[in-house]
Design an enzyme around this catalytic site. Sequence first.
Site, PDB file in Angstrom:
ATOM      1  N   ASP A   1      -7.403   1.053   3.855  1.00  0.00           N
ATOM      2  CA  ASP A   1      -8.151   0.462   4.972  1.00  0.00           C
ATOM      3  C   ASP A   1      -9.642   0.385   4.667  1.00  0.00           C
ATOM      4  OD1 ASP A   1      -5.719   0.534   6.190  1.00  0.00           O
ATOM      5  OD2 ASP A   1      -6.155   2.244   7.478  1.00  0.00           O
TER       6      ASP A   1
ATOM      7  N   ASN B   1      10.963   0.035  -9.186  1.00  0.00           N
ATOM      8  CA  ASN B   1      10.401  -1.268  -9.531  1.00  0.00           C
ATOM      9  C   ASN B   1       9.624  -1.737  -8.312  1.00  0.00           C
ATOM     10  OD1 ASN B   1       9.678  -3.836 -10.083  1.00  0.00           O
ATOM     11  ND2 ASN B   1      11.724  -4.621 -10.430  1.00  0.00           N
TER      12      ASN B   1
ATOM     13  N   GLY C   1       0.832  -1.203   0.000  1.00  0.00           N
ATOM     14  CA  GLY C   1       0.000   0.000   0.000  1.00  0.00           C
ATOM     15  C   GLY C   1       0.865   1.252   0.000  1.00  0.00           C
ATOM     16  N   SER C   2       2.001   1.185   0.675  1.00  0.00           N
ATOM     17  CA  SER C   2       2.913   2.342   0.707  1.00  0.00           C
ATOM     18  C   SER C   2       3.446   2.615  -0.693  1.00  0.00           C
ATOM     19  CB  SER C   2       4.082   2.063   1.662  1.00  0.00           C
ATOM     20  OG  SER C   2       3.586   1.743   2.940  1.00  0.00           O
TER      21      SER C   2
ATOM     22  N   SER D   1      -4.013  -1.570   0.130  1.00  0.00           N
ATOM     23  CA  SER D   1      -2.970  -2.409   0.734  1.00  0.00           C
ATOM     24  C   SER D   1      -3.525  -3.815   0.876  1.00  0.00           C
ATOM     25  CB  SER D   1      -2.595  -1.888   2.126  1.00  0.00           C
ATOM     26  OG  SER D   1      -1.815  -2.873   2.794  1.00  0.00           O
TER      27      SER D   1
ATOM     28  N   HIS E   1      -5.511  -6.200   6.180  1.00  0.00           N
ATOM     29  CA  HIS E   1      -6.433  -5.434   5.341  1.00  0.00           C
ATOM     30  C   HIS E   1      -7.570  -6.322   4.812  1.00  0.00           C
ATOM     31  CE1 HIS E   1      -3.955  -1.746   5.413  1.00  0.00           C
ATOM     32  NE2 HIS E   1      -3.076  -2.641   5.820  1.00  0.00           N
TER      33      HIS E   1
HETATM   34  C1  LIG Z   1      -4.196   4.142   5.548  1.00  0.00           C
HETATM   35  C2  LIG Z   1      -2.992   3.335   5.181  1.00  0.00           C
HETATM   36  N1  LIG Z   1      -2.288   3.682   4.110  1.00  0.00           N
HETATM   37  C3  LIG Z   1      -1.205   2.975   3.712  1.00  0.00           C
HETATM   38  C4  LIG Z   1      -0.785   1.867   4.416  1.00  0.00           C
HETATM   39  C5  LIG Z   1       0.424   1.120   3.962  1.00  0.00           C
HETATM   40  O1  LIG Z   1       0.160  -0.153   3.483  1.00  0.00           O
HETATM   41  P1  LIG Z   1       1.322  -1.258   3.426  1.00  0.00           P
HETATM   42  O2  LIG Z   1       1.542  -1.743   4.819  1.00  0.00           O
HETATM   43  O3  LIG Z   1       0.802  -2.305   2.525  1.00  0.00           O
HETATM   44  O4  LIG Z   1       2.533  -0.578   2.884  1.00  0.00           O
HETATM   45  C6  LIG Z   1      -1.484   1.471   5.549  1.00  0.00           C
HETATM   46  C7  LIG Z   1      -1.060   0.289   6.319  1.00  0.00           C
HETATM   47  O5  LIG Z   1      -1.739  -0.262   7.128  1.00  0.00           O
HETATM   48  C8  LIG Z   1      -2.617   2.231   5.948  1.00  0.00           C
HETATM   49  O6  LIG Z   1      -3.324   1.896   7.041  1.00  0.00           O
END
Ligand SMILES: Cc1ncc(COP(=O)(O)O)c(C=O)c1O
Length: 495
Positions: A205, A325, A95-96, A251, A256
């Site tokens: 989320d 990547n 998600g990041s 994510s 999730h």
């Molecule tokens: C609102 C939100 N954005 C982004 C992320 C990041 O997701 P990831 O852990 O897959 O990088 C999270 C992670 O829980 C999140 O709660």
Amino acid sequence: MTSLSELKAQILSLTREYSRQAHGSFRPADDPLRRPWAEGTPIPYAGRVFTDDEVEAAVSTTLDFWLTLGVEGTAMEKELAAFLGVRHSLLVNSGSSANLIAISALTSPKLTKERRIRPGDEVITVAAGFPTTVAPIVQVGAVPVFIDADPITGNARCEQLEAAYQQGKTKAVMMAHALGNPFDLATTLAFCRKYDLWLVEDNCDALGCSYSMPRELAESLGFTENSPGLDDGPDRVIRWTGTWGDISTQSFYPPHHLTMGEGGAVNIVRDQKLRVVAESFRDWGRDCWCPSGIDNTCNKRFGWQLGELPEGYDHKYTYSHLGYNLKPLDIQAAIGRVQLKRLPEFIEARKRNWEILRRGLAPHDAFLEFSLPTHATGWDAQSGFRWDDSGCRTDCSWFGFKIATRPGAPVTRTELACELDRNQIGNRMLFGGNLLRQPAFVQLREDNPEALRVIGTMEGADEIMNSTLFLGTYPGMTEGMLHAQVQVISSFLQQ
Ligand SMILES: Cc1ncc(COP(=O)(O)O)c(C=O)c1O
């Protein structure tokens, strides 16, 4: 000799058998083969929920050993996009990463000069939440402008958007639907339309949450159609969160709404150009859009002249962006595809679990403050939610059950968290609380006071940081686990 397909069938049959025996406690709560939860054992706030189907899919694609994103990835991208009703979904490794790609895409020189985000431009976001909703704004050289959050919904105080706007500087709004509670999309979209701004919805989320508004309002904002599978009557338009803005992100990390282990997605809601640009940022920044292992889909692989490269330089090795990547593996996509089939039942399970906790903890209203969906004004056990007169409604598939200790409560939030820990009950803060107080953001401001801007005081975000925690609502949570949590909290408050 045993044929390859027979061998594979044997392995997969054994795999299923192994998974049935080994992973009974990870099955959905209402699955007849779910291993019962034993009182006194840990209650995680979230986690993987799967059966032998996911394990078989993982082993099957592992045996095929294509490894990099391929047929499973392409299929999952199509299936996710079809579920949401968006133009395209692009799989990524988290998600990041999805957030990084989403905001990076908006910096592309392929966009118009007026709308492209340039270094020093501003992106409005919210102070309470997860750090990687905001960090990518800084990482692309833009300035995050923080508005406050509302402690009841956990979401941005959208009435502050106007105060955050700076003509010529503000280019986008990027914020999350907190814990599965959609933010005020009507206000945010009206603001974005007024100033021609991008909207990036961090939907990490909130997959399976929806937002509904009166048809007249929706049409004035450019929306005429419901999302697939949703209907809120002829006078309203209802759509999934993640399909109202220009780009949204998911994510697929285990807590999730669905999981592929690590993973995520960038949803391109409408604009084909954003798809091409987002894909480029995911795939090294290249200009070429051929899938892995395939050449010349543009039919002029050696017919381009771009940048200062010689005419006919291989399009496959032409880079129009400073990319990354960030692709996941095909094996992850194979798992994700099975999870996607479970999504409708997972969405409902989260709603049910929230309701059980809410009813169970209702007698403690005097000490605990409970979350409300955006646009709700109250809740009671007989009639459910009451709504404000904006005409907008939200339907939350909750990521978690948020509670705050009230000022007069006999225990603090941290004491409650410690008690839950003592009883092995998973609990979490609303991620980073007030992000501005996190060491990384304090340092950012210390290094360069111009690196961010703050609108007003962050009372709401501070309150979230000081008095809020959340419990789990994930679809592996059995009724026994939910009732045990209610009991522990009730006894603690009554001491
Ligand atoms: C609102 C939100 N954005 C982004 C992320 C990041 O997701 P990831 O852990 O897959 O990088 C999270 C992670 O829980 C999140 O709660």
